[in-house]
Scaffold this active site. Structure first.
Site, PDB file in Angstrom:
ATOM      1  N   ASP A 219       1.337  -7.396   5.904  1.00  0.00           N
ATOM      2  CA  ASP A 219       1.611  -6.789   6.537  1.00  0.00           C
ATOM      3  C   ASP A 219       0.464  -6.230   7.729  1.00  0.00           C
ATOM      4  O   ASP A 219       0.251  -5.028   8.250  1.00  0.00           O
ATOM      5  CB  ASP A 219       2.058  -5.107   5.802  1.00  0.00           C
ATOM      6  N   GLU A 469      -2.742  -7.797  -3.323  1.00  0.00           N
ATOM      7  CA  GLU A 469      -2.233  -7.905  -3.815  1.00  0.00           C
ATOM      8  C   GLU A 469      -1.125  -9.859  -3.838  1.00  0.00           C
ATOM      9  O   GLU A 469      -0.314 -10.216  -3.295  1.00  0.00           O
ATOM     10  CB  GLU A 469      -1.242  -7.707  -2.675  1.00  0.00           C
ATOM     11  N   TYR A 522       2.450   2.973  -3.798  1.00  0.00           N
ATOM     12  CA  TYR A 522       3.491   3.550  -3.114  1.00  0.00           C
ATOM     13  C   TYR A 522       4.172   4.556  -3.784  1.00  0.00           C
ATOM     14  O   TYR A 522       5.897   4.204  -3.469  1.00  0.00           O
ATOM     15  CB  TYR A 522       3.969   2.994  -1.639  1.00  0.00           C
ATOM     16  N   GLU A 558      -5.188   1.734  -3.294  1.00  0.00           N
ATOM     17  CA  GLU A 558      -4.166   2.014  -1.755  1.00  0.00           C
ATOM     18  C   GLU A 558      -3.340   2.858  -2.316  1.00  0.00           C
ATOM     19  O   GLU A 558      -2.421   2.889  -2.925  1.00  0.00           O
ATOM     20  CB  GLU A 558      -3.601   0.997  -0.606  1.00  0.00           C
TER      21      GLU A 558
HETATM   22  C1  GCB Z   1       0.591  -3.029   0.965  1.00  0.00           C
HETATM   23  C2  GCB Z   1      -0.416  -3.520   1.631  1.00  0.00           C
HETATM   24  C3  GCB Z   1      -0.806  -3.726   2.702  1.00  0.00           C
HETATM   25  C4  GCB Z   1       0.374  -3.274   3.256  1.00  0.00           C
HETATM   26  C5  GCB Z   1       1.200  -1.977   2.872  1.00  0.00           C
HETATM   27  C6  GCB Z   1       2.178  -0.936   3.546  1.00  0.00           C
HETATM   28  O1  GCB Z   1       0.457  -2.963  -0.323  1.00  0.00           O
HETATM   29  O2  GCB Z   1      -1.746  -3.897   0.862  1.00  0.00           O
HETATM   30  O3  GCB Z   1      -1.234  -4.613   3.960  1.00  0.00           O
HETATM   31  O4  GCB Z   1      -0.183  -2.480   5.182  1.00  0.00           O
HETATM   32  O5  GCB Z   1       1.151  -1.972   0.959  1.00  0.00           O
HETATM   33  O6  GCB Z   1       2.586   0.028   4.144  1.00  0.00           O
HETATM   34  O7  GCB Z   1       3.506  -1.235   3.565  1.00  0.00           O
END
Ligand code: GCB
Length: 674
Positions: A219, A469, A522, A558
């Site tokens: 990403d 990841e 997330y 994250e």
């Molecule tokens: C993740 C990745 C990161 C992305 C992020 C996202 O899990 O490690 O590279 O930018 O999510 O914002 O989707």
């Protein structure tokens, strides 16, 4: 040449994809499952000390405006076949000016941004006449992404694969002294299934016929070009090629020890007696000599320091980032001084258990960020103004750490982190690794070997991250990561290993090879979007599950939410500043529950600043999970995070609040007599 093989591979890959659509997904899956991974040696890096002037060395920058040509996408090897490197690029066709260092993608106004394949750079430079005598000359690139081929005066000098890492070669014999020389670089940005990181090249029909399309799952935008500085530097004929430093502190942190080991390159001055030796001197911040000594015959030795100033992270000590200067002098047996190299050294110890991570015997709680090297116009090009601004923001917000997600950052930023006491989780360029295969394993290991070789002397580096990841539920993930972790450990036993994992804990097969578990999740964004009431409990449950499964310290590496600056919606709604702030607060609550358990050792927000990604309908101009905008201005969440990070620093490390942390609102009956 190798490029052709790569292109053949690419063709093979295209062919394989076609085949894939005819046969079935399962066929390829079974094919990769059947692969057995063999542990092969990786090539050993040599040299690569950061170029520094001394009484025996000169350094010249080749940064500036270079000439640039993009190859025809359908004909990426044309320049090699037609030997464009044998004369000025302008003789082979029109060139455009291109800044170095910078990504080339966002410089022009046409479709260079999405170019796939090779591009060419060249420039002229003078080699002074004085360099012709008793010198060796080296050409060094801080990073060219993804693959580079370099010629000097038409002669091939070096090839390097894997971006974000330095490479160099000796050019003494190729230069014209007291005359003009030419350096030519061909850079290839193509990512395939055996590059690190992986990508796919496909041929798709467009309005004109067929076109090549690069895709990848990670990403962030695949910026390319000469990303970091290019240097020419000189060394004496016999010179210091490598210096490795490790440090120890006594239990009370009063006594310190610097262990050094030096490698030289070149023949000894007197062939009959090649007993070189090293004089090592250690100076404190004020330039006072605090220790000195002479090496043994293997060019190793140790220096003892009394009343040491240990290297401490920001806010863990009133004087964080204390650095000494180590002066290394290589002498011939007749005492003649051959070479001098100086580097900064921080004295600190690291230790870890199944519950804690300690620096200088004190437990550390990470308050940090995942970041990117990313900015408007220059892309991933080194930019000192941006780097200094970023460190000012890190300190303003009270962070003590960041992860170099998802690749090695510039050497200049590593030095800056040393100076400012910012701890680094140093990540190699493996992102979203999948379809584990032998070639990928070799390059993944090589990326770690090169990273450790480059960064092993930085006190700021406190942990290696061996992947972001990776698909760790896949077949072969266990043997693959065992081999990657084993190599990392064999190269550096002084730092723990982690990887940022997003595979559910139930399916993960890599965690058992790590020292510290980092997980990315997330909640309220990718899962249960918008549900702020589904964050705290889920974060606690997941962290507990990881800890239970592996009995190791746990970090949330994250968490976050995309946020369009200036979008305000009350009650909180996805993409608004209110929502990001609220997502953070729900996580803070979880982290405070977890901290009490004794093995939860850190929180890293995703992301420090907004950054560019590939085009997608889930991204508005890029990933907007930044606490700062891409122009490095705070969103509302930054002010909240700042209060948390300073509150943690006060609670855990006894540091004081900055005066402007809390805005005056009302007397609240407390300050009347203050
Ligand atoms: C993740 C990745 C990161 C992305 C992020 C996202 O899990 O490690 O590279 O930018 O999510 O914002 O989707």
């Amino acid at each position: 040449m190798h490029l052709k093989i790569r292109l053949k591979c690419r063709k093979y890959e295209i062919w394989a994809i076609w085949l894939f659509s005819f046969v079935s997904g399962l066929f390829l899956l079974h094919f990769s499952i059947a692969l057995i991974l063999i542990n092969k040696e990786v090539p050993q890096s040599r040299g690569m000390l950061y170029p520094r002037e001394s009484e025996t060395r000169e350094v010249r920058s080749l940064d500036g405006i270079w000439n640039f040509v993009r190859s025809d996408q359908a004909n990426p090897t044309q320049g090699v076949r037609e030997e464009w490197y044998s004369k000025d690029l302008s003789k082979s066709g029109p060139t455009i000016p291109m800044p170095v260092p910078a990504s080339y993608n966002d410089i022009t106004t046409d479709n260079l941004r999405d170019h796939v394949g090779t591009v060419w750079y060249d420039r002229k430079f003078f080699a002074p006449r004085s360099w012709a005598v008793d010198q060796r000359v080296w050409l060094r690139f801080g990073s060219v992404h993804y693959e580079a081929y370099v010629w000097v005066n038409g002669q091939k000098v070096v090839k390097h694969e894997i971006g974000h890492l330095p490479f160099e070669a000796e050019v003494t014999h190729l230069l014209k002294y007291g005359a003009e020389n030419r350096v030519t670089v061909m850079c290839d940005n193509a990512l395939i299934q055996t590059t690190v990181p992986q990508g796919r090249i496909t041929e798709l029909p467009n309005d004109e016929g067929m076109t090549i399309v690069q895709s990848y799952t990670f990403d962030f935008f695949n910026y390319a070009g000469i990303h970091r500085s290019v240097h020419l530097y000189t060394t004496p004929k016999t010179f210091i090629e490598e210096v490795v430093v490790t440090t120890n502190l006594s239990k009370d942190n009063v006594g310190g020890e610097v262990l050094y080991s030096v490698k030289f390159n070149g023949s000894a001055i007197n062939e009959a007696d090649n007993a070189l030796y090293v004089r090592a001197q250690l100076y404190d911040r004020e330039g006072k000599l605090v220790a000195n000594g002479t090496s043994d015959a293997q060019l190793s030795g140790s220096l003892q320091v009394d009343n040491v100033n240990p290297w401490w992270p920001y806010l863990m000590h009133p004087e964080p980032g204390y650095l000494y200067q180590l002066e290394v002098k290589l002498h011939a047996s007749n005492d003649e001084l051959l070479d001098v190299y100086r580097l900064k050294v921080g004295l600190r110890t690291l230790s870890w258990s199944n519950a804690t991570f300690q620096i200088n015997g004190r437990p550390v709680y990470f308050r940090g960020f995942g970041r990117h090297e990313d900015a408007d116009v220059r892309g991933k090009g080194l930019d000192n103004a941006l780097m200094v601004r970023d460190f000012n923001l890190l300190k303003w917000i009270g962070a003590n750490a960041y992860r170099t997600s998802h690749y090695p950052y510039s050497e200049e930023s590593m030095q800056f982190a040393d100076e400012h006491g910012i701890m680094i989780v140093d990540e190699c360029p493996s992102v979203d690794a999948e379809n584990y295969n032998q070639e990928l394993l070799g390059k993944h290991k090589s990326s770690l070997e090169q990273l450790i070789h480059r960064d092993r002397n930085h006190p700021s580096v406190v942990m290696w991250s061996i992947a972001n990841e990776p698909r760790t539920r896949e077949m072969n993930a266990d043997s693959y990561f065992q081999l990657v972790a084993n190599l990392t450990r064999s190269l550096d036993k002084t730092r723990p290993i982690t990887a940022a994992i997003a595979t559910p804990w139930t399916d993960d097969k890599a965690g058992r090879f790590l020292d510290i578990i980092s997980f990315n999740r997330y909640n309220a964004w990718y899962s249960n979007t918008g549900r702020l009431d589904m964050v705290t409990k889920k974060v606690v449950e997941e962290a507990v599950a990881w800890n239970k499964k592996y009995n190791k310290p746990v970090i949330m590496a994250e968490y976050g939410a995309d946020t369009l600056e200036g979008l305000h919606l009350q009650p909180a709604y996805v993409w608004s500043e209110e929502f990001q702030t609220e997502v953070f607060a729900r996580h803070f609550k979880a982290f405070d529950i977890l901290r009490k358990k004794g093995w939860f050792i850190g929180e890293f927000v995703w992301n420090f600043a907004d950054f560019k990604t590939a085009q997608s309908y889930t991204r508005v101009g890029g990933n907007k999970k930044g606490v700062f905008t891409r122009a490095r201005q705070p969103k509302a969440s930054a002010h909240l995070l700042r209060k948390r990070y300073f509150a943690l620093a006060r609670e855990l490390d006894d540091s004081s609040f900055p005066e402007d942390l809390f805005t005056y609102i009302a007397d609240m009956g407390k300050t009347e007599n203050a």
